[in-house]
Design a protein around this motif. Structure first.
Motif, PDB file in Angstrom:
ATOM      1  N   GLU A  11      40.026  39.660  36.613  1.00 30.49           N
ATOM      2  CA  GLU A  11      40.547  38.437  36.173  1.00 30.49           C
ATOM      3  C   GLU A  11      39.808  38.389  34.714  1.00 30.49           C
ATOM      4  O   GLU A  11      38.607  38.532  34.461  1.00 30.49           O
ATOM      5  CB  GLU A  11      40.244  37.205  37.005  1.00 30.49           C
ATOM      6  CG  GLU A  11      40.187  35.892  36.279  1.00 30.49           C
ATOM      7  CD  GLU A  11      41.651  35.718  36.074  1.00 30.49           C
ATOM      8  OE1 GLU A  11      42.123  35.737  34.798  1.00 30.49           O
ATOM      9  OE2 GLU A  11      42.312  34.955  37.131  1.00 30.49           O
ATOM     10  N   ASP A  12      40.965  38.255  33.529  1.00 33.55           N
ATOM     11  CA  ASP A  12      40.246  37.949  32.272  1.00 33.55           C
ATOM     12  C   ASP A  12      39.863  36.665  31.903  1.00 33.55           C
ATOM     13  O   ASP A  12      39.238  36.389  30.716  1.00 33.55           O
ATOM     14  CB  ASP A  12      41.214  38.846  31.417  1.00 33.55           C
ATOM     15  CG  ASP A  12      42.604  38.136  31.389  1.00 33.55           C
ATOM     16  OD1 ASP A  12      43.017  37.770  32.377  1.00 33.55           O
ATOM     17  OD2 ASP A  12      43.300  37.944  30.343  1.00 33.55           O
ATOM     18  N   ASP A  55      44.154  39.188  39.063  1.00 35.24           N
ATOM     19  CA  ASP A  55      45.278  38.488  38.176  1.00 35.24           C
ATOM     20  C   ASP A  55      46.130  39.201  37.736  1.00 35.24           C
ATOM     21  O   ASP A  55      46.060  40.546  37.432  1.00 35.24           O
ATOM     22  CB  ASP A  55      44.072  38.002  37.082  1.00 35.24           C
ATOM     23  CG  ASP A  55      45.030  37.416  35.987  1.00 35.24           C
ATOM     24  OD1 ASP A  55      46.070  36.612  36.212  1.00 35.24           O
ATOM     25  OD2 ASP A  55      44.542  37.311  34.746  1.00 35.24           O
TER      26      ASP A  55
HETATM   27 CA    CA Z   1      45.037  36.504  32.911  1.00 33.25          CA
END
Ligand code: CA
Length: 231
Positions: A11-12, A55
């Motif tokens: 997930e960023d 994500d």
């Molecule tokens: Ca994202």
């Protein structure tokens, strides 16, 4: 808490990553985090996790490509985190073999419940389960005799209904998209025609559900597909 159960979060979004980390830590889970797809894939290869939270919108690699890459070698449960408005990506992710999804913004309780489902599944898969007979509540399937019992009474299923039921049971807890079911049962998916699935599913439900308006076993994921209950 199961010490051997490891989660990989890819997930960023810093905020979500933080929030996930705090909640997982509070619940005693072991996990690693990656804020790009490349880091995620190398962590996956280096130290295979028991569950991946992924994500779909990552800065470097498309989340869908990550699912495809992972599925080449592993059936590890993948829970997809998708943003609102990413409906088609979400469905494609499930088509590619993701197990489940949550949509942002999601409640941590919702994600925790999904994690527990995946965790139970991992445990069951690794234990030596009786594979001849499946029983859940008032449903019994005897694989060897190809027999389906409802409240101890035999019900007759057509070959396609029987294969549909087995596909659902084999994947219990997992969302199966219309395309996935079409491909598995009829061998094609290049159609948006889901009428046949609906008809077969309605017949199957009529035969195995005590109350088709409130199904005990086969749940509908509106606009996506079906899910066999976990328990
Ligand atoms: Ca994202």
């Amino acid at each position: 808490m199961d010490q051997d159960f490891k989660i990989l979060i890819i997930e960023d979004d810093k905020y979500i990553l933080n929030f996930l980390s705090l909640s997982l830590k509070a619940s005693g889970y072991h996990f690693e985090t990656a804020n790009t797809g490349l880091i995620g894939l190398s962590l996956f290869n280096l130290n295979p996790p028991n569950l991946i939270i992924l994500d779909l919108g990552l800065p470097d690699i498309d989340g869908l490509e990550i699912i495809q890459a992972i599925r080449l070698s592993s059936e590890v449960p993948i829970i997809v985190v998708s943003a609102r408005g990413q409906e088609s990506e979400k469905i494609t992710a499930l088509d590619y073999g993701a197990n489940d999804y949550v949509t942002k913004p999601f409640h941590m309780g919702e994600l925790m419940a999904r994690i527990r489902v995946a965790q139970r599944k991992t445990k069951k898969d690794s234990s030596s389960e009786n594979t001849e007979i499946f029983t859940l509540d008032y449903l019994t399937i005897n694989y060897e005799k190809r027999l389906v019992l409802i409240h101890d009474e035999e019900v007759h299923l057509t070959p396609i209904e029987y294969r549909l039921l087995l596909l659902l049971v084999e994947n219990k807890g997992k969302v199966l998209t219309h395309n996935y079911i079409l491909r598995k049962i009829w061998g094609y998916s290049e159609t948006s025609d889901t009428t046949s699935i609906r008809v077969y599913m309605a017949n199957l439900r009529r035969k195995i559900e005590s109350d088709t308006s409130s199904p005990r076993f086969i749940l509908t994921e509106i606009g996506i597909g079906y899910r066999f209950v976990e328990e």
